[in-house]
Design a protein around this motif. Structure first.
Motif: not given
Length: 352
Positions: A331, A329, A304, A333-337
């Motif tokens: 919107d 998660s 990523i 998206q299965k992860y968060v920065r």
């Protein structure tokens, strides 16, 4: 002679300089309420303006056949009787010589007697007219509009009030030497030198009027210039272009101000979050170290790419990070920065 009497009337009645004397007895009936007149400056040496009557009314230059609904009110103004002895010397005397229309050779003064009797004032209902013109347009194909538009010195005006006589009136003029008995009488066959003159004109003759200038826009809309501060005329294309650019400048300036205001509020919000985080003890904020909490991971190890932090990377400075959380998660998206410190702990504290 008639001009001398109307000028004297306007000077004595006043009305704040808005009243204009009727320039000719033969055209007195053309200065009625809602009639159109042309205002034109004589030249740079003469500050006064010249008013010329037209055979048209305001309705004639408007699109459509609908009549103007603004009414005209009238009332008695005063009873005017005047006898004046004017010297032929000086600036006023020079004007009188041209206005009285008699032989003044060998004379140093002119006696003028004007008997107008009761005069009435007729004025347009301004408030009603202002409401109505908001929905009316000027017909640019009208001959008067085309002629006035081609001249930069001509300004179209609409007569808003007129002052009229109510009975048959007389004017008498006698030229003589100051100190002699000034007399007033009608011309007869014995008056061969032309030093005396008298005229009688009918009732309901207009002797003075006042106007509002018209300012006409390129789209046909128009305004009545109800004060002396605003000036009439035609909107020029270069003026309209400048006005459009000025409005666009104001719109862009306001939009930019709003954007900067939003960014400023966002920055203050982030500053409050970070100060709140650093002001508290470490044991209360480092939630990620507690058992069962979400785990910080390096997203590069999972193919990523680096990207903006969801908490502090949305302002004007795109703060990017390689760390994040797979247990959260947003919107779809299965992860968060999230930055490792302090965004990771602040994010999960607020989520709880």
């Amino acid at each position: 002679m008639f001009v001398a009497a109307t000028k004297s009337f306007v000077k004595q009645v006043g009305d704040g300089g808005r009243l204009v004397p009727v320039p000719s007895l033969s055209e007195a009936d053309k200065y009625q309420p809602l009639s159109l007149v042309v205002k034109k400056k004589r030249c740079f040496l003469f500050p006064r303006y010249k008013f010329t009557s037209t055979p048209f009314t305001l309705k004639d230059i408007l699109l459509g056949d609908r009549e103007i609904s603004a009414g005209v009110s009238s009332y008695q103004l005063l009873n005017y009787e005047d006898e004046s002895d004017v010297s032929l010397y000086g600036r006023r005397g020079n004007h009188i010589v041209n206005d009285v229309g008699i032989n003044v050779t060998g004379s140093d003064s002119v006696a003028v007697k004007a008997s107008f009797g009761v005069v009435t004032k007729h004025e347009v209902e301004v408030s009603t007219l202002l409401k109505e013109i908001t929905t009316r347009k000027i017909n640019f194909d009208h001959s008067l509009i085309r002629q006035a538009r081609s001249s930069r010195k001509a300004v179209l005006c609409v007569v808003m009030e007129s002052i009229r006589t109510t009975r048959q009136c007389s004017l008498s003029v006698h030229a003589g030497i100051r100190g002699e008995a000034m007399r007033f009488h009608f011309m007869d066959e014995q008056n061969s030198r032309g030093r005396d003159k008298a005229i009688v004109f009918p009732a309901h003759t207009t002797i003075a009027f006042s106007v509002f200038e018209l300012f006409i826009y390129l789209d046909g809309a128009f305004d009545l210039c109800v004060t002396s501060v605003t000036k009439g005329g035609f909107e020029r294309e270069e003026t309209a272009t400048f006005a459009a650019l000025y409005r666009l400048r104001n719109i862009l300036f306001e939009r930019n101000r709003r954007v900067m205001d939003v960014i400023s509020r966002s920055q203050l919000y982030l500053d409050d979050l970070f100060s709140d985080y650093y002001d508290k003890p470490f044991s209360m904020t480092d939630i990620s170290l507690k058992e069962g909490t979400h785990i910080r991971v390096n997203l590069l190890n999972h193919n990523i790419p680096k990207g903006p932090c969801i908490l502090c990377g949305m302002g004007n400075l795109k703060r990017e990070t390689v760390y994040g959380c797979f247990q959260c998660s947003v919107d779809g998206q299965k992860y968060v920065r999230l930055h490792a410190v302090p965004c990771f702990d602040i994010w999960h504290k607020r989520m709880k």
